[in-house]
Design an enzyme around this catalytic site. Structure first.
Site: not given
Ligand code: RFL
Ligand code: PHB
Length: 389
Positions: A74, A203, A295, A299, A387
């Site tokens: 995009h 957004y 979110p 980032k 962004y």
């Molecule tokens: P994770 O992905 O949480 O992975 C951590 C892993 O550690 C495991 N774990 C353990 N393992 C062993 N022993 C223990 N005691 C443990 N405790 C935990 C867990 O099971 C897991 O597998 O962290 P990591 O690797 O730092 O990654 C971070 C990302 O996952 C997170 O920042 C993003 O998902 C945030 N996020 C977004 N980030 C973006 O860059 N772009 C996006 O568009 C975006 N959208 C989002 C998001 C997060 C969301 N939620 C659900 C929080 C949208 C949403 C809705």
């Molecule tokens: C997503 O596609 O899950 C998404 C996209 C943009 C955001 C957060 C989540 O800012």
């Protein structure tokens, strides 16, 4: 007998898996301990936006093949307010930089497959993971697997275990400064089997609250609406979700949101959080274990990947030459970007959500800011630069 490796990694999310792959490519051995099952980790629906730098890193690691085939590039995003859409032409404003739409769970699948194909160690469904000895020079990770207690001896521990992990709490009280900001709202997110109603992310700032239209593929839409963080998902039958989406995305020119079967839904609370420094002795924190961003700026995943890129470089330097200067400076180097991203994510969040104030003053400020960001090239460039990363 204890297992032995160079880097003991806790967590097989994006941070742990990218770190392990970078280390493997530098000839450094690691073991990953993951609490969940492989299927669970691979199906967890989360982020969808990769910054150019994240996509480039995956490419350089030889992991970009499926991303190039299935991911979508995009070059802009839309900001929608007062029922009108305004495009931010990100690539035009940032010397051609862009973002990739490619689900976090797809990135995780590619990384797990590469790790296992290379015969590298990754244990799923372990429990009771506990870091020991990281304040000295013989760190260890104890854990249980299949009912048996085991231990890994290592040179350093990488805490990549997310916000609810065990590594950050293992650091002695008082050693970390915690910055925590909770927002009085969350996001209700859905995945719907329907072609996206938009070519680029929308957004939306609306008097009923924020809404975001994202996507995963030509057949899968990802949408979010601002909600009460303590709300019960059972109170949101599909009809109510679509009704709310239609109301918030409505435009003057009759733009239409297409509905489809909802295949996943959930509510996520929002917070901004930083623990610093991101290291203690021979324990290094990376990704959500050290920091959380709301979110709205897309980032979290990108920041996690940036941390472990720096950590892998620092460990490689240390193993190759004994020079620990990058390792000692790891936290400071990460935190510069962490705080920039914290500010951007908070700013985007504040500009787009109903903040719950008693009067309309904040709403008017938001609209003034949105007018500025969509008309001034300087303001638009600031948003675009942040962004795309
Ligand atoms: P994770 O992905 O949480 O992975 C951590 C892993 O550690 C495991 N774990 C353990 N393992 C062993 N022993 C223990 N005691 C443990 N405790 C935990 C867990 O099971 C897991 O597998 O962290 P990591 O690797 O730092 O990654 C971070 C990302 O996952 C997170 O920042 C993003 O998902 C945030 N996020 C977004 N980030 C973006 O860059 N772009 C996006 O568009 C975006 N959208 C989002 C998001 C997060 C969301 N939620 C659900 C929080 C949208 C949403 C809705
Ligand atoms: C997503 O596609 O899950 C998404 C996209 C943009 C955001 C957060 C989540 O800012």
């Amino acid at each position: 007998m204890a297992l032995r490796t160079q880097v003991g990694i806790v967590g097989a999310g994006p941070a742990g898996l990218v770190l392990a792959q970078l280390l493997h490519q530098a000839g450094i051995d690691s073991i990953i301990l993951e609490a969940r099952a492989r299927e669970y980790v691979q199906e967890r629906v989360r982020a969808g936006v990769l910054e150019q730098g994240t996509a480039d890193l995956l490419d350089s690691m030889g992991l970009g093949e499926r991303m190039h085939r299935e991911g979508i590039v995009h070059h802009g995003i839309y900001l929608r307010f007062r029922r009108q859409s305004h495009r931010i032409p990100m690539s035009e404003l940032t010397d051609g930089r862009s973002i990739w739409i490619y689900g976090q769970q797809e990135v995780v699948k590619d990384l797990i497959e590469a790790r296992l194909a290379a015969g590298q160690q990754l244990y799923f469904e372990v429990s009771d993971v506990t870091p020991h000895g990281f304040d000295g020079d013989s760190p260890r990770l104890s854990f249980s697997r299949g009912g048996e207690s085991e231990e890994i001896e290592c040179d350093v521990i990488a805490g990549c275990d997310g916000f609810h992990g065990v590594c950050r709490p293992a650091i002695p009280d008082g050693a970390l400064t915690i910055y925590n900001h909770e927002y009085p709202f969350g996001w209700l997110g859905i995945l719907a089997r329907v072609a996206p109603s938009t070519d680029e992310l929308i957004y939306t700032n609306h008097e009923r609250g924020f809404a975001l239209h994202s996507l995963r593929s030509p057949e899968l839409s990802r949408l979010y609406v601002q909600c009460d963080p303590h709300d019960d998902i059972a109170r949101w039958p599909d009809e109510r979700i679509w009704e709310e989406m239609h109301a918030r995305f409505a435009t003057e020119d009759g733009w239409k949101l297409d509905e489809g079967p909802i295949v996943e839904k959930g509510i996520t609370p929002m917070r901004s959080f930083v623990a610093q420094p991101m290291q203690y002795g021979r324990l290094y924190l990376a990704g959500d274990a050290a920091h959380i961003v709301p979110p709205t700026g897309a980032k979290g995943l990108n920041l996690a990947v940036h941390d472990v890129k720096l950590l892998a470089e620092a460990l490689t330097r240390w193993y190759e030459s004994g020079d620990d200067s990058l390792l000692r400076g790891y936290s400071d180097a990460c935190l510069r970007r962490v705080w920039r991203v914290q500010h951007f994510s908070w700013w985007m969040t504040s500009m787009l959500h109903r903040l719950g104030g008693a009067d309309d003053f904040e709403n008017q400020l938001q609209l003034a800011q949105l007018d500025y960001v969509t008309t001034s090239r300087a303001a638009m460039t600031t948003l675009a630069e942040n962004y795309v990363g």
